[in-house]
Design an enzyme around this catalytic site. Structure first.
Site, PDB file in Angstrom:
ATOM      1  N   SER A 215      -9.986 -65.259 -10.670  1.00 15.92           N
ATOM      2  CA  SER A 215      -9.913 -66.465  -9.853  1.00 15.92           C
ATOM      3  C   SER A 215     -10.765 -67.574 -10.452  1.00 15.92           C
ATOM      4  CB  SER A 215     -10.407 -66.126  -8.444  1.00 15.92           C
ATOM      5  OG  SER A 215     -10.388 -67.260  -7.616  1.00 15.92           O
TER       6      SER A 215
ATOM      7  N   ASN B   4     -15.200 -68.412   5.855  1.00 13.27           N
ATOM      8  CA  ASN B   4     -16.374 -67.644   6.251  1.00 13.27           C
ATOM      9  C   ASN B   4     -17.523 -68.618   6.349  1.00 13.27           C
ATOM     10  OD1 ASN B   4     -15.267 -64.916   6.218  1.00 13.27           O
ATOM     11  ND2 ASN B   4     -14.889 -65.401   4.079  1.00 13.27           N
TER      12      ASN B   4
ATOM     13  N   HIS C 296      -7.845 -75.140  -2.073  1.00 14.00           N
ATOM     14  CA  HIS C 296      -8.583 -75.582  -0.887  1.00 14.00           C
ATOM     15  C   HIS C 296      -8.336 -77.007  -0.422  1.00 14.00           C
ATOM     16  CE1 HIS C 296     -10.585 -71.802  -1.284  1.00 14.00           C
ATOM     17  NE2 HIS C 296     -11.328 -72.158  -2.317  1.00 14.00           N
TER      18      HIS C 296
ATOM     19  N   GLU D   8     -18.232 -68.431 -12.010  1.00 15.60           N
ATOM     20  CA  GLU D   8     -16.931 -68.967 -12.430  1.00 15.60           C
ATOM     21  C   GLU D   8     -16.550 -68.262 -13.730  1.00 15.60           C
ATOM     22  OE1 GLU D   8     -14.310 -70.829 -11.541  1.00 15.60           O
ATOM     23  OE2 GLU D   8     -13.606 -70.441 -13.559  1.00 15.60           O
TER      24      GLU D   8
ATOM     25  N   SER E  71      -8.544 -71.480  -6.876  1.00 14.66           N
ATOM     26  CA  SER E  71      -9.160 -71.917  -5.625  1.00 14.66           C
ATOM     27  C   SER E  71      -8.794 -73.372  -5.402  1.00 14.66           C
ATOM     28  CB  SER E  71     -10.678 -71.764  -5.720  1.00 14.66           C
ATOM     29  OG  SER E  71     -10.986 -70.401  -5.906  1.00 14.66           O
TER      30      SER E  71
ATOM     31  N   CYS F 299     -19.374 -72.906  -0.355  1.00 16.97           N
ATOM     32  CA  CYS F 299     -19.529 -71.543  -0.895  1.00 16.97           C
ATOM     33  C   CYS F 299     -20.999 -71.156  -1.031  1.00 16.97           C
ATOM     34  CB  CYS F 299     -18.838 -71.468  -2.256  1.00 16.97           C
ATOM     35  SG  CYS F 299     -19.058 -69.885  -3.090  1.00 16.97           S
TER      36      CYS F 299
ATOM     37  N   CYS G 242     -23.997 -69.679  -9.751  1.00 17.59           N
ATOM     38  CA  CYS G 242     -22.794 -70.418 -10.167  1.00 17.59           C
ATOM     39  C   CYS G 242     -23.146 -71.889 -10.237  1.00 17.59           C
ATOM     40  CB  CYS G 242     -21.681 -70.198  -9.133  1.00 17.59           C
ATOM     41  SG  CYS G 242     -20.115 -70.987  -9.599  1.00 17.59           S
TER      42      CYS G 242
ATOM     43  N   CYS H 141     -19.275 -75.796  -5.394  1.00 20.66           N
ATOM     44  CA  CYS H 141     -18.333 -75.981  -4.279  1.00 20.66           C
ATOM     45  C   CYS H 141     -19.141 -75.972  -2.977  1.00 20.66           C
ATOM     46  CB  CYS H 141     -17.282 -74.870  -4.262  1.00 20.66           C
ATOM     47  SG  CYS H 141     -16.409 -74.732  -5.832  1.00 20.66           S
TER      48      CYS H 141
ATOM     49  N   GLU I   4     -24.051 -59.067  -6.999  1.00 19.90           N
ATOM     50  CA  GLU I   4     -23.358 -58.321  -5.950  1.00 19.90           C
ATOM     51  C   GLU I   4     -21.916 -58.020  -6.342  1.00 19.90           C
ATOM     52  OE1 GLU I   4     -25.312 -59.726  -1.813  1.00 19.90           O
ATOM     53  OE2 GLU I   4     -24.216 -61.252  -2.898  1.00 19.90           O
TER      54      GLU I   4
ATOM     55  N   CYS J 156     -14.334 -56.216  -6.214  1.00 24.71           N
ATOM     56  CA  CYS J 156     -14.525 -57.635  -6.502  1.00 24.71           C
ATOM     57  C   CYS J 156     -15.825 -57.751  -7.281  1.00 24.71           C
ATOM     58  CB  CYS J 156     -14.614 -58.389  -5.182  1.00 24.71           C
ATOM     59  SG  CYS J 156     -15.036 -60.127  -5.369  1.00 24.71           S
TER      60      CYS J 156
ATOM     61  N   CYS K  64     -15.464 -63.597   1.283  1.00 25.66           N
ATOM     62  CA  CYS K  64     -15.489 -64.710   0.323  1.00 25.66           C
ATOM     63  C   CYS K  64     -16.594 -65.710   0.588  1.00 25.66           C
ATOM     64  CB  CYS K  64     -14.208 -65.507   0.437  1.00 25.66           C
ATOM     65  SG  CYS K  64     -12.845 -64.675  -0.255  1.00 25.66           S
TER      66      CYS K  64
HETATM   67  N1  SAH Z   1     -15.412 -69.295  -9.159  1.00 27.83           N
HETATM   68  C1  SAH Z   1     -14.173 -68.628  -8.904  1.00 27.83           C
HETATM   69  C2  SAH Z   1     -14.306 -67.224  -8.364  1.00 27.83           C
HETATM   70  C3  SAH Z   1     -15.243 -66.948  -7.216  1.00 27.83           C
HETATM   71  S1  SAH Z   1     -14.910 -67.595  -5.622  1.00 27.83           S
HETATM   72  C4  SAH Z   1     -13.321 -69.460  -8.005  1.00 27.83           C
HETATM   73  O1  SAH Z   1     -13.751 -70.504  -7.556  1.00 27.83           O
HETATM   74  O2  SAH Z   1     -12.171 -69.101  -7.804  1.00 27.83           O
HETATM   75  C5  SAH Z   1     -13.916 -66.532  -4.703  1.00 27.83           C
HETATM   76  C6  SAH Z   1     -13.060 -67.279  -3.663  1.00 27.83           C
HETATM   77  O3  SAH Z   1     -13.746 -67.451  -2.412  1.00 27.83           O
HETATM   78  C7  SAH Z   1     -12.680 -68.664  -4.122  1.00 27.83           C
HETATM   79  O4  SAH Z   1     -11.343 -68.924  -3.779  1.00 27.83           O
HETATM   80  C8  SAH Z   1     -13.607 -69.514  -3.301  1.00 27.83           C
HETATM   81  O5  SAH Z   1     -13.210 -70.834  -3.243  1.00 27.83           O
HETATM   82  C9  SAH Z   1     -13.586 -68.789  -1.982  1.00 27.83           C
HETATM   83  N2  SAH Z   1     -14.669 -69.148  -1.074  1.00 27.83           N
HETATM   84  C10 SAH Z   1     -15.887 -69.603  -1.392  1.00 27.83           C
HETATM   85  N3  SAH Z   1     -16.599 -69.842  -0.273  1.00 27.83           N
HETATM   86  C11 SAH Z   1     -15.818 -69.508   0.768  1.00 27.83           C
HETATM   87  C12 SAH Z   1     -16.016 -69.503   2.174  1.00 27.83           C
HETATM   88  N4  SAH Z   1     -17.169 -69.888   2.704  1.00 27.83           N
HETATM   89  N5  SAH Z   1     -15.000 -69.078   2.941  1.00 27.83           N
HETATM   90  C13 SAH Z   1     -13.834 -68.672   2.392  1.00 27.83           C
HETATM   91  N6  SAH Z   1     -13.595 -68.641   1.076  1.00 27.83           N
HETATM   92  C14 SAH Z   1     -14.575 -69.058   0.267  1.00 27.83           C
END
Ligand code: SAH
Length: 356
Positions: free
Chosen positions: A194, A297, A219, A163, A217, A122, A115, A119, A95, A108, A340
């Protein structure tokens, strides 16, 4: 099979030499490819016989010009965001998301099918990792979207599924083509990658792409919470991550964006905001950093909820009081699951395509 989109200009030149054609044909084909042409027959500055020869090679599976086709598009009714489901040659789906901003069009892109970082909040992690995308497959996401929207893309964020630093070689090749003036001509300054915090990747990125943007990221303000949310933190804990960030800012002079999704009851108290401020002061002396607060989200499988507008605003205010630059990210495309963490393959998505 040789996929032309995976080849740089040099490799393409060698290919033409190998088949007994002039090397400069590579530049012509490369230019057509970047403009989204999918059929050798449409490459009108090639001789008729070469066009036929290449088409035959394509039909017999020796070479390919495209490595993904748009399978489905969903448009947000509210903000012009468009989510694309692309089908790769091996049948996998990825996507990508097109977003319109005041400053231009941004896409994006995904860097892997699935992946493996795991996390827990996600959606991309559900289903696990299947494979890396090739540089051509990353490039194709942009070319296909430019063809579909008939709009020029000026910004890239590598923040879709996957990633990117777990697929560094292909990412690097892709970034060079995207940046090449004969490629997509997108300025490095308009490209952001990212990562969840793979330190070797951060180091290499600083060396190889000092003009591109880096987002981390984060968090979480401490190891205890981060270990729980992002398992990668057990390999690269916060002290080491912040030290790599410091090296990055010293080397590149660029500001790092820290992504921070506010999760109700987990990382969103004012005490957490203070802890985050302390972490950034300790690590970077509060220089060259910016916090992007993301309303979580909700992903049904994770069981987490977002923090709510008031709580998010309070967290933001606290960071501001502590002189940490931060913004609350606008949600784009939430009605189409494009925001995201919501990029994932939904099987229904492709199965139902004939019904929409
Ligand atoms: N693997 C990379 C790039 C993809 S993630 C990374 O971790 O940065 C894109 C962004 O969305 C990251 O900051 C991730 O942590 C965030 N993300 C993932 N799930 C999410 C969610 N449910 N709500 C908000 N942000 C989220």
């Amino acid at each position: 099979m040789k996929n032309f989109k995976d080849m740089g200009k040099k490799e393409l030149g060698l290919f033409f030499e190998e088949i007994g054609e002039k090397k400069f044909r590579a530049a012509q084909v490369y230019a057509w490819m970047m403009r989204g042409i999918q059929d050798f027959k449409d490459m009108t500055d090639l001789s008729e016989s070469l066009r036929e020869r290449l088409s035959e090679m394509q039909n017999s599976g020796k070479i390919a010009l495209t490595c993904a086709q748009i399978d489905k598009v969903q448009s947000s009714t509210s903000d012009g965001t468009r989510k694309y489901l692309l089908k790769l040659l091996d049948g996998n789906f990825i996507e990508s998301v097109f977003m319109k901003y005041k400053y231009g069009n941004s896409v994006c892109i995904s860097s892997q099918v699935g992946c493996k970082m795991g996390c827990i909040f996600c959606a991309s992690a559900i289903g696990g990792h299947m494979r890396n995308l090739t540089s051509g497959e990353m490039l194709e996401q942009l070319i296909a979207i430019e063809r579909d929207t008939k709009e020029k893309i000026n910004h890239i964020v590598v923040m879709g599924t996957g990633e990117p630093f777990d697929n560094f070689e292909n990412l690097a090749k892709f970034l060079r083509t995207a940046n090449d003036e004969k490629g997509l001509g997108i300025s490095m300054r308009n490209i952001t990658v990212s990562t969840c915090g793979l330190i070797p990747g951060i180091k290499r990125f600083a060396e190889d792409f000092p003009n591109a943007g880096l987002a981390i990221s984060l968090h979480a303000p401490n190891n205890e919470i981060r270990n729980r949310l992002l398992p990668i933190n057990k390999s690269y804990p916060l002290e080491e991550l912040m030290s790599a960030c410091k090296d990055y800012t010293e080397k590149t002079g660029r500001r790092i964006t820290f992504e921070y999704a506010l999760i109700k009851g987990i990382n969103d108290s004012l005490a957490h905001a203070d802890e985050l401020a302390n972490l950034l002061y300790r690590g970077l002396g509060n220089r060259l950093c910016h916090v992007n607060l993301i309303p979580l989200n909700e992903v049904s499988e994770s069981g987490f909820s977002g923090s709510g507008a008031k709580h998010t605003a309070d967290f933001h205010d606290r960071l501001t009081k502590r002189k940490i630059s931060s913004t609350i990210r606008r949600k784009l495309g939430a009605d189409i699951d494009a925001a995201c963490g919501q990029l994932r393959m939904k099987t229904e998505f492709s199965k139902n395509k004939d019904n929409v």
